[in-house]
Design an enzyme around this catalytic site. Structure first.
Site, PDB file in Angstrom:
ATOM      1  N   SER A  93      14.166   0.012  11.995  1.00  0.00           N
ATOM      2  CA  SER A  93      14.113   0.170  10.907  1.00  0.00           C
ATOM      3  C   SER A  93      15.179   1.147  10.474  1.00  0.00           C
ATOM      4  O   SER A  93      15.296   1.621   9.247  1.00  0.00           O
ATOM      5  CB  SER A  93      12.781   0.869  10.475  1.00  0.00           C
ATOM      6  OG  SER A  93      12.533   2.279  11.268  1.00  0.00           O
ATOM      7  N   HIS A 153      13.176  -6.966  10.617  1.00  0.00           N
ATOM      8  CA  HIS A 153      12.379  -5.824  10.352  1.00  0.00           C
ATOM      9  C   HIS A 153      10.916  -5.757   9.806  1.00  0.00           C
ATOM     10  O   HIS A 153      10.906  -5.975   8.595  1.00  0.00           O
ATOM     11  CB  HIS A 153      13.039  -4.381   9.727  1.00  0.00           C
ATOM     12  CG  HIS A 153      12.296  -3.216   9.489  1.00  0.00           C
ATOM     13  ND1 HIS A 153      12.319  -2.730   8.256  1.00  0.00           N
ATOM     14  CD2 HIS A 153      11.719  -2.724  10.407  1.00  0.00           C
ATOM     15  CE1 HIS A 153      11.507  -1.613   8.324  1.00  0.00           C
ATOM     16  NE2 HIS A 153      10.890  -1.630   9.505  1.00  0.00           N
ATOM     17  N   GLU A 182      12.252  -7.400   6.402  1.00  0.00           N
ATOM     18  CA  GLU A 182      13.735  -7.095   5.932  1.00  0.00           C
ATOM     19  C   GLU A 182      14.528  -7.953   7.016  1.00  0.00           C
ATOM     20  O   GLU A 182      14.577  -7.452   8.183  1.00  0.00           O
ATOM     21  CB  GLU A 182      13.753  -5.788   5.831  1.00  0.00           C
ATOM     22  CG  GLU A 182      13.001  -5.018   4.612  1.00  0.00           C
ATOM     23  CD  GLU A 182      13.408  -3.461   4.727  1.00  0.00           C
ATOM     24  OE1 GLU A 182      13.599  -2.866   3.539  1.00  0.00           O
ATOM     25  OE2 GLU A 182      13.548  -3.075   5.548  1.00  0.00           O
ATOM     26  N   ASN A 234      12.491   1.651   3.034  1.00  0.00           N
ATOM     27  CA  ASN A 234      12.669   2.998   3.534  1.00  0.00           C
ATOM     28  C   ASN A 234      13.456   3.876   2.532  1.00  0.00           C
ATOM     29  O   ASN A 234      13.109   5.197   2.145  1.00  0.00           O
ATOM     30  CB  ASN A 234      13.144   3.466   4.838  1.00  0.00           C
ATOM     31  CG  ASN A 234      12.200   3.035   5.928  1.00  0.00           C
ATOM     32  OD1 ASN A 234      11.057   3.097   5.788  1.00  0.00           O
ATOM     33  ND2 ASN A 234      12.769   2.596   7.248  1.00  0.00           N
TER      34      ASN A 234
END
Length: 291
Positions: free
Chosen positions: A127, A148, A160, A199
């Site tokens: 990540s 991800h 992702e 994130n």
């Protein structure tokens, strides 16, 4: 000349790492019909993963999400091994889900680059670390990308897929399609950036929430309530940090700051202080809130 990767060539999946993410990714693949091996250097970790995944299947059957036959079939496709060499030699697609340490990942990718068939795609679940950092070690940079998943991988729909400059279009398309066959909703990130999409979005909300609380504008409880009742978030930013784990939040911030050097990305001292006290959120019983 070796043919370009394609979804039709993927039958066997290897997941490297049997922690929470790796084991769940392995079960996701097995549920989707793929023969899957979860590999780890630790026999106790593998035994723990096997027991936890079996218990999850029992729960899914009890709740009517799966039939007994479906659960047994999925577990029958799921294998556990400490032998990376034999597992990689048969893999059509590898997903690395080991520790977030670049030196460890470089060693893993160098090895699977040597062991896996030439047609195999090698993906990292990281990540925080872009796959460009390990691509060269594999000897097949065009077949390397990030894939991800989000925790819990069995539940969360987003994946992702992050390409780096050398990632081939065939690798991207195959990885996106594999995610769809896993029952996920993949998103493509065309250029590596610290934090990717989720994130960064989460971090932006958290940063503002932390600033509001630190300035005494509002309590963390009222900030969380506003996020839920005005913005429709399922939980507020402080509640979310506690769920993810404040140590994870701090680690992501440290990794992003190390990558960018931007003062705006410096880890928040409030979070760091809680981590230093062992207050990591739900998993420790105390974070922003008590559990």
């Amino acid at each position: 000349m070796n043919p370009e990767p394609s979804i039709s060539g993927i039958e066997r999946i290897l997941v490297v790492g049997s922690g929470t993410m790796g084991s769940q990714i392995g079960l996701v693949a097995a549920l989707a019909g793929y023969d899957t091996t979860v590999q780890d250097i630790s026999e106790p970790m593998l035994a723990k993963a096997k027991a936890e995944l079996s218990a999850r299947m029992d729960t899914s059957v009890a709740k009517g999400r799966l039939t007994v036959a479906e659960a047994e079939a999925a577990l029958g496709r799921l294998f556990f091994s400490t032998d990376l060499e034999s597992a990689a030699a048969r893999a059509d697609f590898v997903i690395e889900a080991a520790t977030e340490r670049l030196d460890v990942k470089e060693q893993i990718f160098a090895r699977i680059g040597q062991l896996a068939p030439e047609h195999a795609i090698l993906a990292t679940n990281s990540s925080t670390l872009g796959s460009s950092k390990v691509a060269a070690a594999t000897g097949r940079a065009d077949r390397v990308c990030n894939m991800h998943f989000f925790n819990p991988a069995l539940v969360m729909k987003c994946v992702e897929v992050v390409r780096h400059e050398a990632t081939s279009q065939a690798t991207v398309e195959t990885t996106l399609e594999l995610a769809r066959r896993f029952g996920k909703e993949p998103v493509l990130i065309n250029r590596e950036i610290p934090g990717f999409i989720a994130n960064r979005l989460m971090g932006a909300v958290q940063k503002e929430a932390l600033a509001l609380a630190a300035a005494g504008i509002a309590s963390k409880e009222d900030i969380d309530t506003t996020a839920r009742t005005a913005l429709g978030h399922p939980m507020g930013p402080f509640e979310l940090m506690d769920m993810v784990g404040l140590d994870v939040i701090d680690f992501i911030a440290q990794a992003t700051y190390a990558e960018t050097g931007d003062e705006a990305d410096r880890p928040d001292p409030q979070v760091a202080a809680l981590v230093a006290e062992g207050k990591l959120g739900r998993k420790s019983g105390q974070g922003w809130y008590s559990y």
